[in-house]
Every structure is written in structure tokens, then in C-alpha cells.
Enzyme design. Structure first.
Site, PDB file in Angstrom:
ATOM      1  N   SER A 149       0.846  -1.194   0.000  1.00 46.89           N
ATOM      2  CA  SER A 149       0.000   0.000   0.000  1.00 46.89           C
ATOM      3  C   SER A 149       0.874   1.234   0.000  1.00 46.89           C
ATOM      4  O   SER A 149       2.020   1.197   0.457  1.00 46.89           O
ATOM      5  CB  SER A 149      -0.870  -0.025   1.258  1.00 46.89           C
ATOM      6  OG  SER A 149      -1.431   1.251   1.504  1.00 46.89           O
ATOM      7  N   TYR A 162      -1.608  -0.542  10.128  1.00 43.85           N
ATOM      8  CA  TYR A 162      -1.617  -1.011   8.750  1.00 43.85           C
ATOM      9  C   TYR A 162      -0.342  -0.587   8.016  1.00 43.85           C
ATOM     10  O   TYR A 162       0.359  -1.414   7.421  1.00 43.85           O
ATOM     11  CB  TYR A 162      -2.853  -0.448   8.042  1.00 43.85           C
ATOM     12  CG  TYR A 162      -3.045  -0.898   6.618  1.00 43.85           C
ATOM     13  CD1 TYR A 162      -3.572  -2.155   6.325  1.00 43.85           C
ATOM     14  CD2 TYR A 162      -2.727  -0.048   5.551  1.00 43.85           C
ATOM     15  CE1 TYR A 162      -3.770  -2.558   5.015  1.00 43.85           C
ATOM     16  CE2 TYR A 162      -2.916  -0.449   4.235  1.00 43.85           C
ATOM     17  CZ  TYR A 162      -3.438  -1.694   3.968  1.00 43.85           C
ATOM     18  OH  TYR A 162      -3.631  -2.095   2.673  1.00 43.85           O
TER      19      TYR A 162
END
Lengths: 254, 393
Positions: A149, A162
């Protein structure tokens, strides 16, 4: 995409988190392209539903975050596909939702994010390395794709669990790729961008889905990246012939 | 020898006893295994992953608790998981040596076995009552998921704690077709494979469905090893041919590799790629066609594994090795120390080996004769391997 997923025999590919979002789009795209597909997800009912939508695909119930599930998943992947050429570590955990600052993140939630996003891909890849190297010795491809990501690069406030776990996954990918190259196994990390997926909706509930990438488009980009990492993997080329000398000395690479 | 009681695949203090083609014995730390290979040699390993082949459940007609140990199937085809031969025991767990486990209830063809979440039907019962053939009543994916969810690795009474699946998978484990681990492969890690590659040693694999090493029934144990399916990849056959043509050696990592290669080579059309079913036993009368040396665990006289070693070395050499292993406290069984045994030198080999330094000279050790300091009586007390290796789950 005008490709077929055959070289000596259909490309054998496993996808974690295969019942929603990018994972589901990958299952669909690869199934359409004629690959032999196994997918993993936690929910037995969702796994059965997806398996029935794509006849010939193999649904495996398991949680990559659980150490005890690792070899059970690997066993079923290898049994279902008779080996493995490509693994897509796609299953991801956002960490605590709604998103919150690291200072308000419980240790257990950080643990959980790392278990799914870092330890899970590490363990499953390790358990499947025997299958990957069996593929490369036979002149086939072997590629591990880790879905990461932009949160792994940019320090977005609220995305600590995350982002930190995906950053670790990205760096693990770079190191492991260096180490695996002599074996002919490639490992790549791909940031698919912001997609219209259940995970994104959890993170940003009020996002305008029209501005988000469709998972199918991201899936095709992932397939293109696999092809780029191991040319010939995803289109109709034949694996090059292995010479006797290469065979004797394990110098076969993709 | 003493049993290795902890499931550590590569203990840092692991040892290796090498027996060269002249019957010389050389002791080494196993970390120096790579040095036994010459550039151009080819190591072949078994890349089978090990199934959690022990399934507990109930014999439906009698309600009796049973443990079913999957023991064989006719091919490696993943879709062909309907039928297995199996060993069935009565209730109990791995702490009870297999030979002390209760017999299963009386069974007949057609009986249902409830092996949560799987159900199996007994297809036939062999003359030895612990050996049966079963059929699972489910599609292949369901059989695999049932085995994955419910099965446990076959356990060993000499190991203190229950084995997990990762304990019994080698680093190179791929297709799940072995019923017990091809444990010689425990020596492998990726750093070792890399050091072999840098030394110019080839590495290839085959896949062999390693079967049970013990059933707890003397009559059945006498039949071991059962038939074992294997697959020999084309690339491995090509590598063997190239290695032989260049005058280098083929080294088998484990008895399963030796059995598969020698079975494949004994076919009328010679060594061919593809699937086979190893039915033969290797022993002192076996003519080795392919394998020049074997790396194996240490084995006790009388076992089928030991018989296989007799194909490589003369009995007096193996007896000397046994005495040394016993006197120096080598560890035996799946997680134990290792031996390297080169096929005894014969006239044909002698010619090609004239220019080859002996192992002993390469390692700077004196030629060893019978280790005179070891009295015969010190050979280990040997409750048979089976007595001490009993398994259960």
C-alpha cells in the site's frame, strides 16, 4: 487482456483473501484466463460461494494470521494444484477500525495487523518455498506477490498499524527477492492503489467510490506485474528448454 | 545409539559418520556435509511434504475408538485420494509405544469409520488385522481439507512432545504425499543448498510417498516398506544422465530417494521420467544402478532401512560403523545424526577413482581400521528399533 495462462500446463496460482476485493477480482480474472486457481479465506460460507461461482477453482478455509493454519493451507494448495507457481499474499488487516492514532492503538491490535500483513505472508511463503523451487527446477516460473500500500511509504495519520506492517512487508519483499534470485524465485511487492473494496470502505467509510479504482483493473495490473517479473508466465510462451548442464547444476531460472 | 527425543531438524551439534568406498570411517560435524561432495556431484532429495496421516475416530459398528494411520495409495495424483491403505489401531495415544497399543475392533468390508469431519468405508481387511483399505466418501478437495483439519502427524513415543506439521516438513517440502517424513531431508536448509550450489554440486528432487516405518505388529513390520508411489521429474533424469556421463556421483538424500531411483532404473527401458510404484526392497544383493552414495539417518540392524544400507557397504564395515555410532553416542531416529555411505568400490569404480583422494586424506584423518578401542560388548543394547521407535498419536 489477450492472454492465456498456459505454458507447459496451466499456471498454478494461489491467492489469499480470495473472497472479496482485489483477491476476488484476481480469482475471477485468472479463472477466466485458464489458470489453475486456489484461494484462501477465513469464512467457510464465502469460500464455498466463490468456489461454486468459478468451477474448477479450489477454495481453502484458513486464516493466514494463524500459525497453526499455515501448513494446512500449504498442504491444500499443493494438493489442489499439484504444486505452485505463483502466490499472491493479498489477505490484509487494517488493524483497529475505525482507524485511530498509534497512541490509542492497543498492542493486541498492532499484533493482529502484523500477524495478517507480515507474519502470515512470511510463514505461508516459507511453507511453499519447496513448491516454488520445484517449479523453477522444472523450468517453470515462481513468483510471490505481496500486496502492499502507499501507506507503507507515506506516514498517513491513523494508519499506523496497517502502514507499519505493510512497510515491513515491502522491505521483507525486497530482501527476500535478493535472497531467492539464485533459486529462480521472484518476490515483488505491489501497491494496487485505492480500490473500491470492503477494506477501503472500512478505512474510509465516506469515500466516493466513483473516485476509486475498480478491483478488476487492479487485478489486471497485478497479472501484468507477474508477467513482468517472470516473462512468459502469463502468456502462451513455452518455458525454455533446460539444458543438461543447467539441470545438473540447478542453474535453471525463470 | 540413543534416541533423538526433541524434534529439532538441524541441531547445531549434529554429527555425521562418513563411510567411504573403501570402508574407511570418518567422523565430522554435520555442518561440514558439503565438503563430502566433489564439484559435479549431484544430490537428489525427496521433496514430498508429510501428511497429517493420523486420524482418530470411531469404528461405527462397534463404537470403539480407533486411530487410522494412512499408509499408502496407488498414485500421487492429487485427485486420486479416494482410497488409501491404512494401519488401524485401537484407542490410546502417542505415549504408548505402537506395539503396546490395543488392537482395533474386528472389522469387515463395508464398515463405516467416523473420522471427523470425514467418513470412510472399509473396503477390505488384510490378513494382518491392523492393515485395511479404506475409501473416503467425499470429493478430493473435501478429503484434503478434512485431512488438513483433523489429521495429526504420525507421532513417535520417543519424542517428548506431540509433533506439529511443521516439525515433519522438510525445508523443500512440496506436494503432500508422504505418510511419515522423508527425514534424511531434515539436514537441508537453504544455506546448505546455496553452499552446495557454490561448490558446483547439482541439486534435484523426486517426489516419493514415504510410508510408515512401524506398525506395531511384527508380522506387518516384516512386510515393510509397503509399496510406495513416486514421481521422477524429467529434469532430474536429465541431470542424472549428465552427472554419470561426466563421471561424477549421484548422492541420494535418504532411503526413499534410493528406493525410487533404483526402482526406476531397474525398468527394462532404464531410467525414465514419470510416475512409478516402488515395490522392491533394497538389500545386500541389490545391484545399485544409479546411486553412488547415500546420506541417511542412523539405523539399527534388522530394520528395512538398515537392510538398504547393506546394498552400499559390506556387513563388516557396517558393523564397525555400528560400534562407532554406539560408542560415541550418536543419536538415532528421525531427528538424529546422519551417515554418509559411499557405494563400495568395485573393479569398475576403481578405475575412475584412481585419481581421487580418499575421504580420509581429504579430511586429514588417519585411515581407520576397526576401532580397536571399542569392545564388542559395548555395542548398544538394542531393543529393536521398533520397540523404541513406537509411534502413536
Amino acid at each position: 487482456m489477450n492472454t492465456t495462462l498456459h505454458h507447459q500446463s496451466p499456471l498454478r496460482i494461489a491467492i489469499t483473501g480470495g473472497t472479496s476485493g482485489l483477491g476476488l477480482a484476481l480469482v475471477e480474472a485468472l479463472h477466466t484466463l485458464g489458470a489453475a486457481v486456489a484461494f484462501v479465506a477465513r469464512d467457510a460460507r464465502a469460500v464455498a460461494d466463490v468456489a461454486s461461482r468459478f468451477p474448477g477453482s479450489h477454495g481453502i478455509v484458513g486464516d493466514v494470521a494463524r500459525k497453526d493454519d499455515t501448513h494446512r493451507i500449504a498442504l491444500q494448495v499443493n494438493a489442489a494444484l499439484g504444486g505452485l507457481d505463483v502466490l499472491v499474499n493479498n489477505a490484509s488487516s487494517l488493524g483497529p477500525v475505525p482507524l485511530r492514532p498509534l497512541a490509542d492503538t492497543d498492542c493486541e491490535d498492532l499484533d493482529a495487523a502484523f500477524a495478517t500483513n507480515l507474519l502470515g505472508p512470511f510463514r505461508l511463503t516459507k511453507a511453499l518455498l519447496g513448491a516454488f523451487t520445484a517449479s523453477t527446477r522444472s523450468g517453470r516460473a515462481a513468483v510471490v506477490v505481496n500486496i502492499t500500500s502507499d501507506a507503507a511509504v507515506t506516514p498517513y495519520a491513523g494508519w499506523g498499524a496497517y502502514g507499519a506492517s505493510k512497510a515491513a512487508l515491502s522491505h521483507l519483499s525486497r530482501i527476500w527477492d535478493e535472497e531467492l534470485r539464485p533459486l529462480g524465485v521472484r518476490m515483488i511487492a505491489i501497491d494496487p492503489g485505492d480500490m473500491d473494496t470492503p477494506l477501503h470502505a472500512l478505512a474510509v467509510p465516506d469515500a466516493d467510490s466513483a473516485t476509486l479504482k475498480r478491483p478488476r483493473d487492479a487485478a489486471l495490473e497485478v497479472i501484468a506485474a507477474i508477467e513482468a517479473a517472470a516473462p512468459g508466465t502469463t502468456h502462451g510462451s513455452t518455458a525454455r528448454q533446460t539444458t543438461a548442464q543447467e539441470a545438473a547444476h540447478g542453474e535453471v531460472t525463470v | 545409539m540413543k534416541a533423538a527425543t526433541r524434534p529439532i531438524q538441524r541441531p547445531t551439534d549434529a554429527r555425521l559418520l562418513a563411510i567411504d568406498a573403501d570402508g574407511e570411517l570418518i567422523e565430522l560435524p554435520r555442518a561440514r556435509l558439503t565438503e563430502l561432495f566433489a564439484p559435479g556431484d549431484l544430490l537428489i532429495a525427496n521433496d514430498a511434504a508429510t501428511l497429517p496421516a493420523s486420524l482418530t475416530g470411531v469404528h461405527a459398528p462397534s463404537g470403539a475408538a480407533i486411530e487410522v494411520r494412512l499408509a499408502g495409495r496407488p498414485s500421487l495424483d492429487a485427485a486420486d485420494v479416494g482410497r488409501f491403505t491404512a494401519i488401524v489401531l485401537g484407542g490410546g495415544d502417542y505415549r504408548t509405544p505402537t506395539e503396546h497399543r490395543a488392537d482395533p475392533p474386528s472389522m469387515k468390508a463395508g464398515d463405516t469409520l467416523n473420522l471427523r469431519p470425514l467418513t470412510a468405508t472399509v473396503r477390505c481387511v488384510f490378513a494382518q488385522r491392523r492393515r485395511i483399505e479404506i475409501a473416503f466418501d467425499a470429493a478430493p478437495d473435501r478429503v484434503w481439507s478434512g485431512i488438513a483439519a483433523h489429521g495429526r502427524p504420525i507421532q513417535y513415543a520417543h519424542i517428548a512432545e506431540p509433533l506439529a506439521l511443521w516439525d515433519v516438513w522438510t525445508a523443500i517440502a512440496a506436494r503432500p504425499v508422504a505418510f511419515e517424513p522423508p527425514s534424511a531431508g531434515f539436514v537441508l536448509d537453504w544455506a546448505l543448498l546455496d553452499s552446495l550450489r557454490r561448490r558446483g554440486v547439482g541439486f534435484q528432487t523426486l517426489t516419493h510417498a514415504a510410508g510408515l516405518s512401524s506398525t506395531g505388529d511384527a508380522a506387518l513390520d516384516a512386510l515393510l516398506p509397503f509399496d510406495e508411489a513416486y514421481e521422477l521429474p524429467e529434469v532430474t533424469v536429465v541431470a542424472i544422465a549428465a552427472t554419470k556421463a561426466a563421471g561424477h556421483r549421484v548422492v541420494a538424500l535418504g532411503t526413499t530417494v534410493a528406493r525410487a531411483l533404483e526402482h526406476a532404473a531397474s525398468r527394462p527401458d532404464g531410467l525414465q521420467a514419470g510416475e512409478g510404484l516402488a515395490t522392491q526392497r533394497l538389500g545386500p544383493d541389490t545391484l545399485l544402478r544409479v546411486v553412488d552414495a547415500i546420506v541417511s539417518g542412523t539405523h539399527e540392524a534388522g530394520t528395512s532401512h538398515y537392510e538398504l544400507l547393506r546394498a552400499f557397504a559390506d556387513d563388516d564395515v557396517l558393523r564397525r560403523a555400528d560400534r562407532l555410532l554406539a560408542a560415541n553416542g550418536y543419536r538415532t531416529h528421525e531427528f538424529g545424526d546422519s551417515v554418509w555411505i559411499e557405494r563400495r568400490r568395485d573393479a569398475a569404480q576403481l578405475r575412475s577413482n584412481l585419481n581421487t583422494a580418499t575421504l580420509a586424506s581429504r579430511f586429514g584423518q588417519r585411515r581407520t581400521t576397526a576401532p580397536f578401542w571399542i569392545p564388542n560388548e559395548s555395542r548398544m543394547r538394542k531393543p529393536s528399533r521398533r520397540a523404541s521407535t513406537s509411534k502413536s498419536a
